[in-house]
Design a protein around this motif. Structure first.
Motif, mmCIF file in Angstrom:
data_model
loop_
_atom_site.group_PDB
_atom_site.id
_atom_site.type_symbol
_atom_site.label_atom_id
_atom_site.label_comp_id
_atom_site.label_asym_id
_atom_site.label_seq_id
_atom_site.Cartn_x
_atom_site.Cartn_y
_atom_site.Cartn_z
ATOM 1 N N UNK A 112 -4.349 -5.402 1.526
ATOM 2 C CA UNK A 112 -2.831 -6.083 1.827
ATOM 3 C C UNK A 112 -2.944 -7.503 1.874
ATOM 4 N N UNK A 113 -3.850 -8.404 2.291
ATOM 5 C CA UNK A 113 -4.317 -9.764 2.122
ATOM 6 C C UNK A 113 -5.525 -10.011 1.830
ATOM 7 N N UNK A 114 -5.853 -11.052 1.064
ATOM 8 C CA UNK A 114 -7.327 -11.356 0.848
ATOM 9 C C UNK A 114 -7.788 -12.775 1.620
ATOM 10 N N UNK A 115 -6.934 -13.153 2.376
ATOM 11 C CA UNK A 115 -7.480 -14.511 3.195
ATOM 12 C C UNK A 115 -6.526 -14.087 4.539
ATOM 13 N N UNK A 116 -6.819 -14.826 5.841
ATOM 14 C CA UNK A 116 -5.870 -14.773 6.850
ATOM 15 C C UNK A 116 -5.573 -16.121 7.137
ATOM 16 N N UNK A 117 -6.346 -17.336 6.777
ATOM 17 C CA UNK A 117 -5.751 -18.608 6.737
ATOM 18 C C UNK A 117 -6.587 -19.206 5.654
ATOM 19 N N UNK A 118 -6.311 -20.544 5.353
ATOM 20 C CA UNK A 118 -6.757 -21.117 4.124
ATOM 21 C C UNK A 118 -7.675 -22.377 4.482
ATOM 22 N N UNK A 148 0.864 -1.129 -0.034
ATOM 23 C CA UNK A 148 -0.033 0.136 0.053
ATOM 24 C C UNK A 148 0.757 1.169 0.015
ATOM 25 N N UNK A 149 0.099 2.388 -0.629
ATOM 26 C CA UNK A 149 1.109 3.583 -0.615
ATOM 27 C C UNK A 149 1.837 3.956 0.765
ATOM 28 N N UNK A 150 1.578 3.692 1.958
ATOM 29 C CA UNK A 150 2.205 4.345 3.155
ATOM 30 C C UNK A 150 3.400 3.550 3.336
ATOM 31 N N UNK A 151 3.453 2.254 2.869
ATOM 32 C CA UNK A 151 4.580 1.272 3.007
ATOM 33 C C UNK A 151 5.533 0.963 1.617
ATOM 34 N N UNK A 152 5.194 1.715 0.607
ATOM 35 C CA UNK A 152 5.791 1.631 -0.707
ATOM 36 C C UNK A 152 7.531 1.582 -0.450
ATOM 37 N N UNK A 153 8.375 0.873 -1.054
ATOM 38 C CA UNK A 153 9.548 1.381 -1.257
ATOM 39 C C UNK A 153 9.846 2.835 -1.856
ATOM 40 N N UNK A 154 10.867 3.441 -1.445
ATOM 41 C CA UNK A 154 11.464 4.626 -2.269
ATOM 42 C C UNK A 154 12.161 4.599 -3.426
ATOM 43 N N UNK A 155 11.831 5.208 -4.393
ATOM 44 C CA UNK A 155 12.528 4.952 -5.672
ATOM 45 C C UNK A 155 14.080 4.756 -5.742
ATOM 46 N N UNK A 156 14.874 5.281 -4.781
ATOM 47 C CA UNK A 156 16.384 5.226 -4.587
ATOM 48 C C UNK A 156 16.700 3.911 -3.849
#
Length: 441
Positions: free
Chosen positions: A415-421, A275-283
């Protein structure tokens, strides 16, 4: 073809132990007596543990990385005809009990564990020198722990014992069993070093002593034993590499099925699905390490693959990374409220320019808030980047309390679409009395 790879192929055919139910038997394989009454047979079975864990599209590595990657948006599906992968990409209630990826992930872990149990039960009864028997014991213990620990990352409960209609235990109990197995292996290795005979006949690549401690650290942090995780991570020599090795006969499963064949999955985007708040910086230099086109954020149709452990059929895959150990130190320290130590360990990842595997971020030191919550959020972010496509992000997402999916509305989660399978149909059909109800999502 290397002698060790010949052993791997033979072992992949010969494995024949019961797991938690009869579905996992191989009636065409050699009998237990043939495989376990001779020290050479046990070494062959040891090689078979790695063969089953690491190779082919049915193996554990492919299915663990693919399942976790699709569930946590590291990966997307290129061809919807790959129905099992597409189920996991959509997530939520769309993931069925007959999903082939989950079936393979469950069954192969059960088989690795069952065969490791068979080896450990047999090694004391065969003739052979102490160092070779030590190597067999340690190697089988390592893969037993890997199987338990991997399966526990995807299901709430699982069988630990080998046998028909095995009882289920909680994932926490399974992780503790994996840790106990590894601690026993560490004691064995310290008391009796592995012989040159064993080393020369086992598939090369795994550093046993460091891998044992690394996995103790990994599984301890998952179960919340932060002190043990910190102590084990501190014992790992970060200058040493430990890897699953491949050649043209036993191919790297992620290259062969994914990155060398652009028809199944590839990275979702050039920001690693975060998600945007956690994205890596370009450098961040790790982007170029993991992606072939790290600047192509919006460049639809351009292959973003080439994750550096999956660049060829012969590329080795790390059993663990130095950065994982550094971030375990950071996380354990933060959860123990030692914020200076947590920040120092975090900075060792942010500022490193390379490591034994050539991974470096080359970023400034942490400058965020000096609180446990803020530091833990940054640790999660760095784990998501440093350990990209390691198969660990689903476990991390739960442990760091990231945004959980909502029943009936999983597609809206970022961030995730399931917690357990859900539990695989193969288990429900053969161990119905003990298989728990499926989690809602």
């Amino acid at each position: 073809m290397k002698k060790t790879i010949i052993y791997s192929i033979l072992a992949g055919v010969m494995l024949t132990a019961t797991s938690c139910n009869q579905e996992y038997l191989n009636p065409s394989a050699a009998s237990e007596t043939q495989a376990t009454t001779d020290i050479n047979g046990l070494i062959t079975l040891c090689n078979g543990l790695q063969y089953r864990y690491t190779t082919t599209r049915a193996g554990i590595i492919y299915n663990a990385i693919t399942a976790s990657g699709l569930t946590t948006r590291e990966l997307t599906v290129l061809n919807a005809g790959n129905g099992d992968e597409e189920q996991l990409r959509i997530g939520g209630s769309n993931v069925a009990s007959n999903n082939g990826i989950l079936r393979n992930l469950w069954a192969q872990n059960q088989l690795v564990k069952a065969n490791a149990d068979l080896i450990l039960k047999s090694v004391g009864t065969v003739a052979g020198d102490a160092g070779t028997k030590s190597g067999i014991t340690v190697y089988a213990s390592l893969f037993r722990a890997l199987a338990l620990g991997t399966q526990a990352q995807f299901w709430q409960q699982l069988p630990v014992e080998t046998g028909t209609n095995a009882k289920f235990v909680s994932r926490e109990e399974a992780l503790k069993e994996a840790i106990k197995t590894l601690e026993t292996a560490a004691t064995t290795l310290a008391a009796t070093p592995v012989s040159a005979t064993f080393t020369s006949r086992i598939a090369p690549g795994i550093d046993l002593a460091n891998t044992i401690q690394a996995l103790i650290a990994r599984f301890s942090i998952m179960v919340g034993d932060n002190a043990k995780a910190l102590a084990a991570a501190n014992k790992v020599d970060l200058t040493k590499k430990s890897s699953f090795n491949f050649d043209d006969a036993t191919q790297n499963p992620m290259f062969f099925n994914t990155f060398g064949n652009r028809n199944v999955t590839e990275p979702l985007n050039a920001t690693l699905g975060l998600p945007e708040a956690l994205r890596p910086v370009a450098t961040d230099k790790r982007l170029a390490f993991y992606l072939s086109n790290p600047s192509g954020v919006a460049a639809g149709g351009i292959n973003l693959g080439r994750a550096s452990f999956f660049t060829a059929n012969t590329a080795g895959i790390p059993v663990y990374l130095p950065g994982e150990m550094m971030l375990i130190k950071a996380e354990a320290s933060a959860r123990l409220n030692d914020l200076p130590a947590a920040t120092a360990a975090l900075n060792s990842v942010l500022t490193k320019t390379t490591d034994a595997w050539g991974i470096g971020a080359a970023l400034p030191a942490y400058s965020g808030a000096n609180t446990a919550d803020a530091i833990l959020t940054e640790i999660y972010r760095q784990r998501s980047i440093e350990l990209y496509l390691s198969g660990l992000r689903l476990e991390d997402s739960r442990r760091f309390n990231r945004l959980a999916p909502v029943t009936g509305n999983a597609a809206s989660q970022i961030e995730r679409n399931r917690t357990f399978y859900p539990y695989p149909l193969i288990e429900k059909d053969n161990n119905r009395a003990n298989t728990p109800d499926d989690p809602a999502i």
